[in-house]
Design an enzyme around this catalytic site. Sequence first.
Site, PDB file in Angstrom:
ATOM      1  N   ARG A   1       0.868  -1.167   0.000  1.00 27.95           N
ATOM      2  CA  ARG A   1       0.000   0.000   0.000  1.00 27.95           C
ATOM      3  C   ARG A   1       0.912   1.226   0.000  1.00 27.95           C
ATOM      4  O   ARG A   1       1.742   1.380   0.879  1.00 27.95           O
ATOM      5  CB  ARG A   1      -0.893   0.017   1.236  1.00 27.95           C
ATOM      6  CG  ARG A   1      -1.910  -1.086   1.227  1.00 27.95           C
ATOM      7  CD  ARG A   1      -2.812  -0.976   2.444  1.00 27.95           C
ATOM      8  NE  ARG A   1      -3.715  -2.072   2.509  1.00 27.95           N
ATOM      9  CZ  ARG A   1      -4.953  -2.062   2.021  1.00 27.95           C
ATOM     10  NH1 ARG A   1      -5.413  -0.978   1.445  1.00 27.95           N
ATOM     11  NH2 ARG A   1      -5.721  -3.108   2.118  1.00 27.95           N
TER      12      ARG A   1
ATOM     13  N   ASP B   1     -15.788  22.506  10.600  1.00 24.81           N
ATOM     14  CA  ASP B   1     -17.160  22.910  10.888  1.00 24.81           C
ATOM     15  C   ASP B   1     -18.069  21.739  11.245  1.00 24.81           C
ATOM     16  O   ASP B   1     -19.267  21.916  11.426  1.00 24.81           O
ATOM     17  CB  ASP B   1     -17.746  23.670   9.698  1.00 24.81           C
ATOM     18  CG  ASP B   1     -17.800  22.827   8.432  1.00 24.81           C
ATOM     19  OD1 ASP B   1     -17.362  21.656   8.458  1.00 24.81           O
ATOM     20  OD2 ASP B   1     -18.274  23.354   7.415  1.00 24.81           O
ATOM     21  N   GLY B   2     -17.518  20.531  11.322  1.00 28.51           N
ATOM     22  CA  GLY B   2     -18.325  19.359  11.624  1.00 28.51           C
ATOM     23  C   GLY B   2     -19.090  18.827  10.425  1.00 28.51           C
ATOM     24  O   GLY B   2     -19.809  17.847  10.541  1.00 28.51           O
TER      25      GLY B   2
ATOM     26  N   HIS C   1     -17.472  19.084   6.931  1.00 31.35           N
ATOM     27  CA  HIS C   1     -16.484  18.701   5.922  1.00 31.35           C
ATOM     28  C   HIS C   1     -15.587  17.550   6.375  1.00 31.35           C
ATOM     29  O   HIS C   1     -15.247  16.678   5.584  1.00 31.35           O
ATOM     30  CB  HIS C   1     -15.596  19.895   5.553  1.00 31.35           C
ATOM     31  CG  HIS C   1     -16.285  20.906   4.713  1.00 31.35           C
ATOM     32  ND1 HIS C   1     -17.151  21.836   5.235  1.00 31.35           N
ATOM     33  CD2 HIS C   1     -16.245  21.140   3.379  1.00 31.35           C
ATOM     34  CE1 HIS C   1     -17.607  22.603   4.261  1.00 31.35           C
ATOM     35  NE2 HIS C   1     -17.074  22.203   3.125  1.00 31.35           N
TER      36      HIS C   1
ATOM     37  N   ASP D   1     -14.897  27.920   4.324  1.00 30.75           N
ATOM     38  CA  ASP D   1     -15.441  28.120   2.981  1.00 30.75           C
ATOM     39  C   ASP D   1     -16.791  28.824   3.114  1.00 30.75           C
ATOM     40  O   ASP D   1     -17.656  28.707   2.260  1.00 30.75           O
ATOM     41  CB  ASP D   1     -15.556  26.801   2.219  1.00 30.75           C
ATOM     42  CG  ASP D   1     -16.639  25.895   2.774  1.00 30.75           C
ATOM     43  OD1 ASP D   1     -17.092  26.123   3.907  1.00 30.75           O
ATOM     44  OD2 ASP D   1     -17.044  24.960   2.076  1.00 30.75           O
TER      45      ASP D   1
END
Length: 85
Positions: A11, A32-33, A35, A58
Amino acid sequence: MSSMMKVGPLRLPGALETFLADERVMVELIADGKHVHPELMRLAVRAKGVDKVCLITDATAGAGLPDGTKFQVGETPAVVSDGVG
């Protein structure tokens, strides 16, 4: 979200893993909880340290407004939905 690639039995790290491991790099989070999940935010802070995590936004004109509120982003109409503007 992992960006690892598998090549044969190995991997290989992708961009996300490389950025978290590289001490020269500062990472950005929209904390912001919506994203990024809180566990992934904790992982970033543990991997980078608080001095290498930059909180960004954003946010638009809809930030903080109740669901259903209509607003404009430039010339584009938008509506706050599920707490996101």
